[in-house]
Write a protein that holds these residues in place. Structure first.
Motif, PDB file in Angstrom:
ATOM      1  N   UNK A 112       0.837  -1.190   0.000  1.00 29.62           N
ATOM      2  CA  UNK A 112       0.000   0.000   0.000  1.00 29.62           C
ATOM      3  C   UNK A 112       0.879   1.249   0.000  1.00 29.62           C
ATOM      4  N   UNK A 113       0.871   2.067   1.051  1.00 29.31           N
ATOM      5  CA  UNK A 113       1.622   3.318   1.043  1.00 29.31           C
ATOM      6  C   UNK A 113       2.920   3.250   1.846  1.00 29.31           C
ATOM      7  N   UNK A 114       3.398   2.049   2.162  1.00 30.69           N
ATOM      8  CA  UNK A 114       4.619   1.950   2.937  1.00 30.69           C
ATOM      9  C   UNK A 114       5.582   0.951   2.301  1.00 30.69           C
ATOM     10  N   UNK A 115       6.860   1.189   2.558  1.00 30.11           N
ATOM     11  CA  UNK A 115       7.901   0.316   2.039  1.00 30.11           C
ATOM     12  C   UNK A 115       8.827  -0.078   3.169  1.00 30.11           C
ATOM     13  N   UNK A 116       9.469  -1.216   3.012  1.00 30.29           N
ATOM     14  CA  UNK A 116      10.415  -1.668   4.021  1.00 30.29           C
ATOM     15  C   UNK A 116      10.999  -3.004   3.624  1.00 30.29           C
ATOM     16  N   UNK A 117      11.459  -3.744   4.631  1.00 31.58           N
ATOM     17  CA  UNK A 117      12.014  -5.073   4.415  1.00 31.58           C
ATOM     18  C   UNK A 117      11.328  -6.039   5.368  1.00 31.58           C
ATOM     19  N   UNK A 118      10.789  -7.113   4.816  1.00 34.62           N
ATOM     20  CA  UNK A 118      10.102  -8.123   5.602  1.00 34.62           C
ATOM     21  C   UNK A 118      11.131  -9.132   6.119  1.00 34.62           C
ATOM     22  N   UNK A 119      11.197  -9.284   7.426  1.00 37.09           N
ATOM     23  CA  UNK A 119      12.154 -10.199   8.049  1.00 37.09           C
ATOM     24  C   UNK A 119      11.419 -11.474   8.447  1.00 37.09           C
ATOM     25  N   UNK A 120      11.954 -12.624   8.026  1.00 38.79           N
ATOM     26  CA  UNK A 120      11.310 -13.908   8.239  1.00 38.79           C
ATOM     27  C   UNK A 120      12.242 -14.880   8.936  1.00 38.79           C
ATOM     28  N   UNK A 121      11.652 -15.903   9.519  1.00 39.00           N
ATOM     29  CA  UNK A 121      12.395 -17.047  10.042  1.00 39.00           C
ATOM     30  C   UNK A 121      11.929 -18.267   9.246  1.00 39.00           C
ATOM     31  N   UNK A 122      12.870 -18.895   8.538  1.00 40.55           N
ATOM     32  CA  UNK A 122      12.552 -20.073   7.744  1.00 40.55           C
ATOM     33  C   UNK A 122      13.361 -21.241   8.296  1.00 40.55           C
ATOM     34  N   UNK A 123      12.667 -22.212   8.877  1.00 45.48           N
ATOM     35  CA  UNK A 123      13.359 -23.399   9.363  1.00 45.48           C
ATOM     36  C   UNK A 123      12.834 -24.618   8.614  1.00 45.48           C
ATOM     37  N   UNK A 124      13.157 -25.782   9.096  1.00 49.08           N
ATOM     38  CA  UNK A 124      12.850 -27.005   8.374  1.00 49.08           C
ATOM     39  C   UNK A 124      11.356 -27.253   8.229  1.00 49.08           C
ATOM     40  N   UNK A 125      10.554 -26.618   9.080  1.00 47.78           N
ATOM     41  CA  UNK A 125       9.137 -26.933   9.078  1.00 47.78           C
ATOM     42  C   UNK A 125       8.233 -25.802   8.621  1.00 47.78           C
ATOM     43  N   UNK A 126       8.737 -24.563   8.561  1.00 51.95           N
ATOM     44  CA  UNK A 126       7.822 -23.504   8.193  1.00 51.95           C
ATOM     45  C   UNK A 126       8.437 -22.138   8.029  1.00 51.95           C
ATOM     46  N   UNK A 127       7.575 -21.180   7.663  1.00 56.18           N
ATOM     47  CA  UNK A 127       7.945 -19.777   7.474  1.00 56.18           C
ATOM     48  C   UNK A 127       7.148 -18.948   8.466  1.00 56.18           C
ATOM     49  N   UNK A 128       7.815 -18.090   9.228  1.00 59.48           N
ATOM     50  CA  UNK A 128       7.136 -17.218  10.177  1.00 59.48           C
ATOM     51  C   UNK A 128       7.679 -15.801  10.059  1.00 59.48           C
ATOM     52  N   UNK A 129       6.817 -14.843  10.361  1.00 61.72           N
ATOM     53  CA  UNK A 129       7.196 -13.436  10.277  1.00 61.72           C
ATOM     54  C   UNK A 129       7.851 -12.982  11.570  1.00 61.72           C
ATOM     55  N   UNK A 130       9.030 -12.350  11.446  1.00 56.35           N
ATOM     56  CA  UNK A 130       9.726 -11.787  12.602  1.00 56.35           C
ATOM     57  C   UNK A 130       9.339 -10.326  12.778  1.00 56.35           C
ATOM     58  N   UNK A 131       9.253  -9.593  11.666  1.00 56.81           N
ATOM     59  CA  UNK A 131       8.893  -8.184  11.751  1.00 56.81           C
ATOM     60  C   UNK A 131       9.252  -7.440  10.484  1.00 56.81           C
ATOM     61  N   UNK A 132       9.170  -6.107  10.544  1.00 56.08           N
ATOM     62  CA  UNK A 132       9.483  -5.248   9.400  1.00 56.08           C
ATOM     63  C   UNK A 132      10.578  -4.267   9.783  1.00 56.08           C
ATOM     64  N   UNK A 133      11.467  -4.008   8.837  1.00 56.32           N
ATOM     65  CA  UNK A 133      12.465  -2.950   8.972  1.00 56.32           C
ATOM     66  C   UNK A 133      12.064  -1.823   8.028  1.00 56.32           C
TER      67      UNK A 133
END
Length: 646
Positions: free
Chosen positions: A573-594
């Protein structure tokens, strides 16, 4: 009179006959037959000129040669190029590249102790310990503004800055902003940075690859031929005839690429690729030349310059391994003018020639078939590369990830679309690397769809096609003569980039979509591909109404296997940044935004800078935008330092 650039070539096989590094003329090149592929070199400058003139004349049209080009260490040097030898180097990530050990140009580079980037034509060096800009070097001249960002390669205390520029004089003449020429600037980073030499080749920069400290740079040049000013009320046939006459009178210098090299003192040396270093295929158009320049960053520009070799071919996609450099030319029929069609010029019918009735069928345009040409260079030895072979496959490449060399074979994934655009299908071709002759193929992938991403990992291939749903195909490529599809996974949306995620795991970055094929936002998927016959998606993270640069530029994707940390740029939408994720053997989860600090503009306008790249250094994440670099804690994502670059 007008001056026009020659564009677009549809070529086949070639070989290079090069002079030695001392400039001596080699023995006459041998004509070698490799199966059905004939490798041919020019016998002399006169032979080359005659061939190029006739081929180019055969391809000239009433308005010129085509349409608008699509905007498209030595041991003794070790101490000198090893930065901060007494300082422990922090653990750090590097540019996300296709092949391990083959570096690719990017917007930012780091050796752990320094971060180097070029913005607005100025090179900046940032010390990672103090997090301050320690040195700057302005690389633009006068009021020139470089339209495209500069790419970088780094080896020890040497950086190579690659300014793409624009080789099309017509485009430069009509542009509203000053545009720089293509040039490659070698910078010494020891102490205060200084320019060691500047190489300005004729033509446009295609791409480059670096193995060790040796860089191979591919440029594409177009003959500079003066064509007659079109006259009014002259038929197309007469225009073609006049243009052909001009081409047949053009000197050899119109084709031979030129190189200008400026040293640290400002002295300029000009050179031209020698006739004996130019090769041609058995069938070619004479309208474009590819040149490969070689530059060892440890040695700098020597008396042999960039040791260029050229071939009468076109190319826009580069793929490299430790021993091979491939340049592929995608079909360009949509930009070729005039396009050969079976339609007579429109004329007012005479009484003897009545107007056609509505029931009469209209002539159908004849469109050239979609074919991709691939040329291979051997870069295993120091000095200029040697040309090995060329080949051709049906269909169109997506990007460099559509090619992969493995155990003496090149795998190539293409999509072939029918002339009316209504039907399409994808194929993985397997070619012998030494001749680029076909060994086998597997087709019928994604009927009615096109390729959105490809990844080859060893003897296994992964291919994503899409129109409404996303079939992820797994391919068994162990037998080059009989590749086969082993599994297929149909899900909504697609992956635009695929990345190895550990044993039996594959990461996909792309877009979720409705069942009707409408994209909905960025998705990151983790696939279980441990069973090639039954791939499945273990996890999906979806960001509604968003997009990521990593979908079309893999350099924007960061994956840190040690911790499973992953970072991608995100615009939502009206914001930009970097999406920080944790990817391990079983899944993808969101850590936060920079996010980078909001920037104020004149007129009370504020905007959020778009993050383009991410780097791990020690226990921090460094992110780059056009406005600056920010340092965040890798665990908490807390902002620590902002380093402006304006």
């Amino acid at each position: 009179m007008i001056r026009t650039a020659v564009t677009v070539a549809a070529l086949a096989t070639v070989t290079a006959a090069c002079t030695t590094s001392t400039g001596e003329t080699p023995a006459p090149p041998k004509k070698t037959t490799l199966g059905a592929i004939r490798l041919v070199a020019y016998n002399s400058c006169d032979d080359m000129l005659a061939g190029l003139r006739e081929k180019a004349a055969a391809n000239v049209g009433p308005w010129g040669f085509g349409g608008v080009t699509p905007l498209t260490a030595r041991a003794e040097d070790t101490a000198a190029i090893t930065p901060n030898a007494k300082t422990a180097v922090p653990e750090h990530s590097t540019t996300n590249v296709h092949e391990a050990g083959v570096d690719e140009p990017d917007l930012v580079k780091t050796d752990g102790n320094r971060v180097i980037t070029v913005t607005g034509g100025t090179l900046r060096i940032i010390d990672t310990a103090t997090r301050k800009v320690t040195s700057t070097l302005k690389l633009t001249e006068g009021d020139e503004r470089v339209f495209a960002p500069a790419d970088l390669l780094l080896s020890g205390n040497r950086a190579l800055v690659l300014f793409r520029g624009y080789g099309d004089a017509m485009f430069k003449a009509t542009s509203a902003v000053p545009l720089g020429d293509t040039r490659y600037v070698l910078v010494d980073l020891a102490g205060e940075p200084k320019v060691m030499s500047t190489v300005k080749p004729q033509g446009t920069y295609v791409d480059a690859r670096m193995v060790g400290s040796t860089v191979r740079i591919v440029t594409r040049s177009q003959p500079d031929i003066t064509l007659p000013q079109p006259k009014e009320n002259v038929s197309e046939a007469e225009r073609i005839k006049a243009n052909q006459a001009a081409v047949r009178q053009a000197p050899i210098d119109a084709w031979l690429p030129k190189i200008e090299i400026k040293d640290a003192s400002g002295a300029v040396k000009t050179d031209t690729v020698k006739c004996e270093r130019v090769s041609h295929p058995a069938d070619y158009t004479g309208t474009s030349l590819l040149t490969v320049h070689t530059l060892d960053l440890a040695q700098g520009v020597t008396t042999t310059g960039t040791d260029p070799i050229s071939l009468a071919a076109d190319g826009d996609i580069v793929y490299g391994t430790g021993t091979s450099l491939y340049v592929a030319s995608n079909p360009r029929w949509w930009s070729v003018l005039p396009m050969p069609i079976d339609i007579a010029p429109a004329e007012e019918p005479t009484p003897e020639e009545p107007k056609p009735t509505p029931e009469e069928p209209k002539p159908t345009p004849t469109i050239p078939p979609e074919e991709t040409e691939i040329h291979r260079f051997d870069v295993a030895s120091p000095g200029p590369p040697s040309y090995v072979a060329s080949g051709k496959v049906s269909g169109r490449l997506l990007n460099q990830y559509s090619m992969s060399e493995h155990e003496g074979h090149l795998r190539v994934a293409t999509t072939l679309t029918s002339a009316d655009g209504k039907n399409s299908s994808s194929t993985v071709h397997v070619l012998k690397a030494d001749t680029l002759a076909k060994s086998g193929e597997v087709g019928g992938l994604g009927e009615g769809e096109r390729i959105y991403s490809v990844r080859f990992i060893g003897a296994v291939g992964y291919c994503v096609t899409f129109k409404q749903v996303d079939p992820l195909y797994t391919l068994d490529l162990r037998d080059p003569a009989a590749p086969k599809v082993t599994g297929e996974l149909k899900i909504t949306g697609y992956s635009a980039y695929l990345h190895p995620g550990g044993e039996g795991r594959l990461i996909g970055i792309g877009q979720e979509a409705s069942e009707q094929g409408r994209t909905l936002g960025t998705q990151v998927s983790l696939f279980d591909v441990s069973d090639p016959a039954s791939p499945r998606r273990l996890s999906q993270l979806f960001q509604k109404d968003s997009g990521s640069e990593a979908e079309w530029d893999p350099h924007a994707f960061l994956y840190w296997p040690k911790t499973g940390l992953s970072v991608i740029p995100l615009t939502q939408q009206n914001e930009s940044g970097a999406l920080v994720l944790k990817i391990d053997d079983s899944g993808v989860s969101k850590v936060g935004m920079i996010k980078h600090p909001t920037q104020e503009q004149q007129g009370d306008y504020a905007y959020q800078p778009g993050i383009q790249r991410s780097i791990v250094i020690g226990d921090t994440i460094w992110t780059l935008s056009q406005e600056g670099i920010q340092v965040n804690d890798a665990t908490t994502l807390a902002s620590q330092t902002w380093i402006p670059l304006r």
